[in-house]
Design a protein around this motif. Structure first.
Motif, PDB file in Angstrom:
ATOM      1  N   VAL A 142       0.838  -1.199   0.000  1.00  0.00           N
ATOM      2  CA  VAL A 142       0.000   0.000   0.000  1.00  0.00           C
ATOM      3  C   VAL A 142       0.878   1.256   0.000  1.00  0.00           C
ATOM      4  O   VAL A 142       1.798   1.383   0.802  1.00  0.00           O
ATOM      5  N   GLU A 143       0.582   2.165  -0.899  1.00  0.00           N
ATOM      6  CA  GLU A 143       1.252   3.460  -0.929  1.00  0.00           C
ATOM      7  C   GLU A 143       0.216   4.549  -0.703  1.00  0.00           C
ATOM      8  O   GLU A 143      -0.750   4.664  -1.449  1.00  0.00           O
ATOM      9  N   VAL A 144       0.407   5.342   0.364  1.00  0.00           N
ATOM     10  CA  VAL A 144      -0.483   6.462   0.663  1.00  0.00           C
ATOM     11  C   VAL A 144       0.375   7.726   0.710  1.00  0.00           C
ATOM     12  O   VAL A 144       1.239   7.862   1.574  1.00  0.00           O
ATOM     13  N   VAL A 145       0.165   8.631  -0.231  1.00  0.00           N
ATOM     14  CA  VAL A 145       0.971   9.851  -0.334  1.00  0.00           C
ATOM     15  C   VAL A 145       0.100  11.046   0.048  1.00  0.00           C
ATOM     16  O   VAL A 145      -1.019  11.206  -0.457  1.00  0.00           O
ATOM     17  N   THR A 146       0.624  11.884   0.942  1.00  0.00           N
ATOM     18  CA  THR A 146      -0.058  13.122   1.335  1.00  0.00           C
ATOM     19  C   THR A 146       0.891  14.290   1.126  1.00  0.00           C
ATOM     20  O   THR A 146       2.113  14.121   1.067  1.00  0.00           O
ATOM     21  N   SER A 151       6.020  15.970  -0.155  1.00  0.00           N
ATOM     22  CA  SER A 151       5.261  14.756  -0.483  1.00  0.00           C
ATOM     23  C   SER A 151       5.709  13.640   0.450  1.00  0.00           C
ATOM     24  O   SER A 151       6.851  13.179   0.377  1.00  0.00           O
ATOM     25  N   ILE A 152       4.818  13.200   1.320  1.00  0.00           N
ATOM     26  CA  ILE A 152       5.138  12.212   2.339  1.00  0.00           C
ATOM     27  C   ILE A 152       4.525  10.870   1.948  1.00  0.00           C
ATOM     28  O   ILE A 152       3.347  10.798   1.597  1.00  0.00           O
ATOM     29  N   GLY A 358      -6.406   3.385   3.997  1.00  0.00           N
ATOM     30  CA  GLY A 358      -6.011   4.514   3.168  1.00  0.00           C
ATOM     31  C   GLY A 358      -5.350   5.653   3.894  1.00  0.00           C
ATOM     32  O   GLY A 358      -5.336   6.787   3.390  1.00  0.00           O
ATOM     33  N   LEU A 359      -4.750   5.371   5.066  1.00  0.00           N
ATOM     34  CA  LEU A 359      -4.165   6.434   5.877  1.00  0.00           C
ATOM     35  C   LEU A 359      -2.654   6.502   5.736  1.00  0.00           C
ATOM     36  O   LEU A 359      -1.985   5.482   5.543  1.00  0.00           O
ATOM     37  N   ASN A 391       5.367   5.237   6.631  1.00  0.00           N
ATOM     38  CA  ASN A 391       5.549   6.565   6.038  1.00  0.00           C
ATOM     39  C   ASN A 391       6.547   7.414   6.809  1.00  0.00           C
ATOM     40  O   ASN A 391       7.343   8.133   6.216  1.00  0.00           O
ATOM     41  N   PHE A 392       6.492   7.360   8.152  1.00  0.00           N
ATOM     42  CA  PHE A 392       7.392   8.193   8.936  1.00  0.00           C
ATOM     43  C   PHE A 392       7.543   7.626  10.345  1.00  0.00           C
ATOM     44  O   PHE A 392       6.705   6.855  10.818  1.00  0.00           O
TER      45      PHE A 392
END
Length: 460
Positions: A142-146, A151-152, A358-359, A391-392
């Motif tokens: 899963v890739e969720v970019v915000t 761009s994280i 989706g987070l 993600n982080f």
């Protein structure tokens, strides 16, 4: 209400409700035992997991673990369910859903399309019958970019929250930690301060300090002071430079009420953040934190296990379209996650469930000093989450937060994870590191770049 039954070894096991079945199927953890809802032994847990595996996914659309009439989070989940997105897996059982998730059919595109059709209870249920390697493999797809100023979450990237906390909010101490973190390539997710004082003037002072640092050095990141959403709204009304609106959230209406919030207030906070127009690349303006056990500690768990309630908190987060969500996995203490093994499992579960919904999931990989855990356990979880595509993570000087008094991950831990897994910072932040002289090629500079030397000389 239906009974959930499973026959195992000649014994018939009956579970009186979906909430009981979910709790008994959960991997062992101290919080569920404290609540009196955990399986009595491994045999009962195995029976519950088998019964759960045979349960149709669609059951979760008709049998709520927290009553619809009594809880606005349940209403948010069920009223917002996307039936069309759910259709590809609508005929599957929980066990069949696990098999599908592990298959090549469940690629990044399919999982992104599916996310609006999944409820938190569905993803919590399937996580309970997954091994750790399943949680890692599936989440990695899963890739969720915000986006805000950077761009994280892009594949192959690992971002960090630079956390420069200080026990008295001393500006010099905070500035030293920010410089330390930046020089070690940290801070692309956010520079986020937990304030020692929650007074509006104190928080506003910190906001102006963060804004000055980011603007002076043209850093493609965002600042955040982790104060209550009502404070952020008030500060925005006063014209303070609020990049991200922060709030801790939970998985039941009553638990959120113990935080002094409801869904309407969160929507108001997001609207206030959007009104600032401070993002340059995107409008994901919220930073949300969660943690297994928060509903139980507020006596607001409704007899539901803590991991399912944690997943329900992600429905609240999803509503807010945040830039960042992180589970503070070991922070509440050993009453909820007793030891390193439980913390590691919970961190993998939380990341898995959040990503499927989706987070943009991060994790504060941490423990309190009275837990049966140590930094080696955190190294294990750090590495596993890196492999899973987190993600982080957090970056704190020396991995020891001197204000909150807990153990977490350091600036150097991010360097380790990036090096061992071939990960890089967010692209905009990586470019800034190169331009500023902090990165020379792919390596950190051995001396302080001139701009920072001049700043220090001026401060002295």
């Amino acid at each position: 209400m239906p009974n959930y039954v499973h026959s195992l070894g000649g014994q018939v096991w009956r579970f009186g409700s979906l909430a009981e079945l979910m709790a008994k199927a959960s991997p062992a953890r101290s919080g569920d035992r404290l609540a009196g809802i955990a399986a009595l032994d491994a045999e009962e847990r195995a029976a519950a997991q088998m019964a759960l595996a045979d349960l149709p996914l669609a059951s979760f659309l008709h049998d709520a673990v927290v009553p619809y009439e009594a809880d606005e989070v349940t209403r948010l989940i069920l009223d917002g369910h996307d039936a069309r997105a759910f259709q590809p897996v609508a005929a599957l059982t929980v066990g069949g859903f696990r098999d599908w998730l592990l298959s090549d059919l469940a690629d990044a595109t399919a999982l992104a399309a599916l996310a609006p059709g999944l409820t938190p209870e569905m993803v919590a249920a399937v996580s309970k019958i997954c091994r750790n390697q399943d949680l890692i493999l599936i989440a990695r797809k899963v890739e969720v970019v915000t986006r805000f100023r950077g761009s994280i979450g892009q594949r192959g990237r690992l971002s960090t929250r630079l956390q420069p906390n200080h026990p008295t909010d001393d500006p010099a101490g905070i500035a030293a930690s920010i410089l330390d973190g930046l020089m070690l390539g940290n801070g692309d997710a956010v520079i986020g301060i937990n304030p020692a004082s929650d007074s509006l003037p104190a928080v506003e002072t910190l906001l102006h300090m963060l804004d000055e640092v980011i603007r002076r050095y043209d850093i493609p990141t965002q600042g955040c002071v982790l104060t209550h959403v009502t404070n952020s709204i008030a500060l925005i009304e006063r014209g303070a430079p609020v990049d991200l609106v922060f709030q801790s959230v939970a998985g039941t209406e009553a638990a959120n009420r113990s935080f002094g919030i409801d869904l309407a207030l969160l929507r108001e906070g997001r609207a206030a953040g959007l009104s600032q127009g401070r993002g340059t690349l995107g409008d994901n303006v919220m930073y949300l934190e969660t943690g297994q056990g928060s509903a139980l500690s507020a006596n607001a768990h409704h007899g539901v296990d803590q991991q399912t309630l944690e997943a329900r908190a992600y429905a609240v987060a999803r509503m807010c379209e945040p830039l960042l969500v992180n589970t503070v996995v070991g922070f509440i203490g050993p009453e909820y996650l007793y030891d390193g093994k439980q913390i590691i499992r919970a961190g993998l579960e939380d990341h898995f469930c959040g990503k499927l919904l989706g987070l943009p999931m991060g994790c504060d990989i941490c423990y309190t000093n009275h837990a049966e855990a140590d930094q080696n356990d955190m190294d294990d979880l750090l590495t596993l989450l890196g492999v899973a595509g987190i993600n982080f993570i957090m970056g704190i000087p020396g991995s020891d937060d001197v204000m909150l008094n807990y153990q977490t991950t350091s600036f150097h831990d991010a360097l380790y994870l990036r090096k061992v897994l071939g990960l890089r910072p967010a692209p905009e932040f990586e470019d800034w590191l190169q331009r500023s002289g902090i990165l020379v090629g792919a390596r950190l500079a051995e001396t302080l770049p001139p701009a920072f030397r001049r700043a220090i000389a001026g401060a002295v």
